[in-house]
Scaffold this active site. Structure first.
Site, mmCIF file in Angstrom:
data_model
loop_
_atom_site.group_PDB
_atom_site.id
_atom_site.type_symbol
_atom_site.label_atom_id
_atom_site.label_comp_id
_atom_site.label_asym_id
_atom_site.label_seq_id
_atom_site.Cartn_x
_atom_site.Cartn_y
_atom_site.Cartn_z
ATOM 1 N N ILE A 20 -20.570 56.568 45.996
ATOM 2 C CA ILE A 20 -19.282 56.477 46.702
ATOM 3 C C ILE A 20 -19.324 55.526 47.889
ATOM 4 O O ILE A 20 -18.295 55.265 48.508
ATOM 5 C CB ILE A 20 -18.813 57.865 47.189
ATOM 6 C CG1 ILE A 20 -19.888 58.535 48.063
ATOM 7 C CG2 ILE A 20 -18.437 58.751 46.015
ATOM 8 C CD1 ILE A 20 -19.443 59.855 48.676
ATOM 9 N N GLY A 21 -20.495 54.986 48.207
ATOM 10 C CA GLY A 21 -20.563 54.072 49.344
ATOM 11 C C GLY A 21 -21.901 53.374 49.413
ATOM 12 O O GLY A 21 -22.900 53.866 48.898
ATOM 13 N N ARG A 22 -21.873 52.204 50.034
ATOM 14 C CA ARG A 22 -23.102 51.430 50.188
ATOM 15 C C ARG A 22 -23.072 50.740 51.552
ATOM 16 O O ARG A 22 -22.025 50.304 52.022
ATOM 17 C CB ARG A 22 -23.196 50.388 49.066
ATOM 18 C CG ARG A 22 -24.532 49.665 49.011
ATOM 19 C CD ARG A 22 -24.425 48.324 48.310
ATOM 20 N NE ARG A 22 -23.782 48.381 47.013
ATOM 21 C CZ ARG A 22 -24.434 48.411 45.852
ATOM 22 N NH1 ARG A 22 -25.745 48.427 45.843
ATOM 23 N NH2 ARG A 22 -23.775 48.422 44.717
ATOM 24 N N ALA A 39 -25.987 48.846 54.829
ATOM 25 C CA ALA A 39 -27.298 48.253 55.074
ATOM 26 C C ALA A 39 -28.408 49.282 54.909
ATOM 27 O O ALA A 39 -29.542 48.953 54.556
ATOM 28 C CB ALA A 39 -27.331 47.661 56.477
ATOM 29 N N TYR A 40 -28.094 50.566 55.140
ATOM 30 C CA TYR A 40 -29.074 51.656 55.065
ATOM 31 C C TYR A 40 -29.438 52.002 53.632
ATOM 32 O O TYR A 40 -30.515 52.502 53.357
ATOM 33 C CB TYR A 40 -28.496 52.905 55.735
ATOM 34 C CG TYR A 40 -27.130 53.256 55.183
ATOM 35 C CD1 TYR A 40 -26.995 53.946 53.989
ATOM 36 C CD2 TYR A 40 -25.975 52.828 55.826
ATOM 37 C CE1 TYR A 40 -25.755 54.217 53.454
ATOM 38 C CE2 TYR A 40 -24.722 53.100 55.300
ATOM 39 C CZ TYR A 40 -24.616 53.792 54.120
ATOM 40 O OH TYR A 40 -23.385 54.044 53.582
ATOM 41 N N GLY A 41 -28.519 51.799 52.662
ATOM 42 C CA GLY A 41 -28.737 52.237 51.293
ATOM 43 C C GLY A 41 -27.451 52.671 50.625
ATOM 44 O O GLY A 41 -26.401 52.074 50.835
ATOM 45 N N VAL A 42 -27.523 53.745 49.831
ATOM 46 C CA VAL A 42 -26.391 54.174 48.994
ATOM 47 C C VAL A 42 -26.070 55.640 49.261
ATOM 48 O O VAL A 42 -26.965 56.446 49.514
ATOM 49 C CB VAL A 42 -26.725 53.962 47.492
ATOM 50 C CG1 VAL A 42 -25.637 54.539 46.591
ATOM 51 C CG2 VAL A 42 -26.916 52.475 47.201
ATOM 52 N N ASP A 63 -20.807 54.540 69.355
ATOM 53 C CA ASP A 63 -20.524 53.643 68.224
ATOM 54 C C ASP A 63 -19.299 54.117 67.457
ATOM 55 O O ASP A 63 -19.287 54.123 66.226
ATOM 56 C CB ASP A 63 -21.740 53.554 67.300
ATOM 57 C CG ASP A 63 -21.641 52.373 66.330
ATOM 58 O OD1 ASP A 63 -20.913 51.400 66.642
ATOM 59 O OD2 ASP A 63 -22.273 52.415 65.262
#
Length: 361
Positions: free
Chosen positions: A38-40, A42-45, A158
């Site tokens: 459902i999302g990607r 810089a950290y991964g998936v 943030d």
């Protein structure tokens, strides 16, 4: 969709099974059955999943090769430590952290969160209409979650639309605490995505506080009202110019908070701007919404409205229930992290955090 696969080296670890999604291998506890990615980032998936023991739908975030970058590893550790302590319905809940097979050599981290349908960034960019009630309810929940964090001595640092998760009922939850800090911690690293960064951060002021989060909330609220970022700067100096163009040039007494003389001279050197009233930028917005926005986007942080006062603003009338705003203290010592820690120590501290999620015997 998630595809069940054999382990990459042919050795199946006890209690684990293996799936691929978006060309990413997930080695996860067998009680979790992945549904789809459902999302990607810089950290991964991130994938949606079902906990087969409870039938609960959750989101599993795989942080790939977390120790490749020490700063990213520190962010992950900080989020683990903070979310173990915070409990509020407008803050995302970390439900589980999967214990790796190898204590001293694991590289990937799997975090299990409650599942949300979308985020505010996607909603703002969509064609879905947003009524004044929508805008008000999103802002109310954001302020409410932030009041809890600030009362627990935590700055988020943030806040942006992509870090505000939303479900189909318009419930909102603050997420991504990798940059969060307690007030006492001295901060030198990058904070806040530029478009949502307060003037005192852009001007490199060392002594900042909860007002930085209030500025970010103001930028987010403006983006909800206008369906586009209010200050989309290309770099820091351009960001400051865009802000002055809207809020207007500042008097000397409004610049007293700037402890850097060079930064103060830069602000005073900018061409004079009388500013633009927010009612001209958002002509269809509720006048009370404009008034509150005006109080959040104040250049001088000492004159910016507080989260508590924002919740008491007339725009919020009918929404505030005092008993639903707990003031809880998170143990500050538990959030203090040595910024100079090396990878092995970070790995060991992560392992200790993961142990808190093991089922009690």
């Amino acid at each position: 969709m998630a595809m069940l696969v054999d382990p990459p080296n042919g050795i199946r670890q006890e209690g684990k099974h293996y799936y691929t999604m978006w060309q990413t291998l997930f080695e996860i506890d067998t009680k979790y059955v992945p549904i789809k990615p459902i999302g990607r980032g810089a950290y991964g998936v991130v994938c949606s999943s079902i906990n087969s023991e409870t039938n609960e739908r959750v989101a599993i975030k795989k942080i790939h090769n977390v120790f490749e970058n020490r700063i990213d590893a520190l962010r992950t550790l900080r989020e683990l430590k903070l979310l173990r302590h915070v409990r509020h319905e407008n803050v995302i809940s970390l439900k589980d952290v999967m214990l790796p097979t190898h204590r001293y050599s694991f590289r990937d981290v799997y975090l299990v969160y409650e599942l949300m349908d979308s985020d505010l960034n996607q909603i703002i960019k969509s064609s879905q209409s947003l009524s004044d009630d929508h805008c008000k309810y999103f802002l109310f929940q954001l302020l409410r979650g932030l009041k809890y964090l600030h009362s627990a001595n935590i700055l988020h640092r943030d806040l942006k639309p992509g870090n505000l998760l939303v479900n189909a009922n318009c419930d909102l939850k603050i997420c991504d605490f990798g940059l969060a800090r307690t007030y006492e911690q001295f901060m030198t690293e990058y904070v806040v995505t530029r478009w949502y960064r307060a003037p005192e951060l852009l001007l490199c002021c060392d002594n900042y506080g909860t007002s930085i989060d209030v500025w970010s909330v103001g930028c987010i609220f403006a983006e909800i009202l206008g369906r586009k970022p209010i200050f989309p700067g290309t770099e820091c100096l351009n960001q400051l110019k865009l802000i002055i163009n809207v809020v207007g040039s500042q008097q000397d007494w409004d610049l007293q908070f700037i402890d850097n003389q060079k930064a103060r001279r830069f602000i005073k050197s900018l061409p004079f701007s009388k500013g633009t009233h927010f009612s001209h930028i958002y002509p269809h917005a509720n006048p009370l919404a404009i008034d509150l926005l005006q109080r959040m986007l104040v250049f001088d942080p000492t004159k910016r409205i507080s989260v508590s006062d924002a919740l008491l603003h007339p725009y919020m009338e009918g929404l505030l229930e005092p008993e639903c705003n707990p003031s809880e203290n998170v143990p500050v010592s538990s959030l203090e992290i040595d910024e100079n820690m090396e990878g092995d120590m970070i790995r060991e501290m992560m392992w200790e955090e993961m142990l808190h999620y093991l089922p009690r015997a």
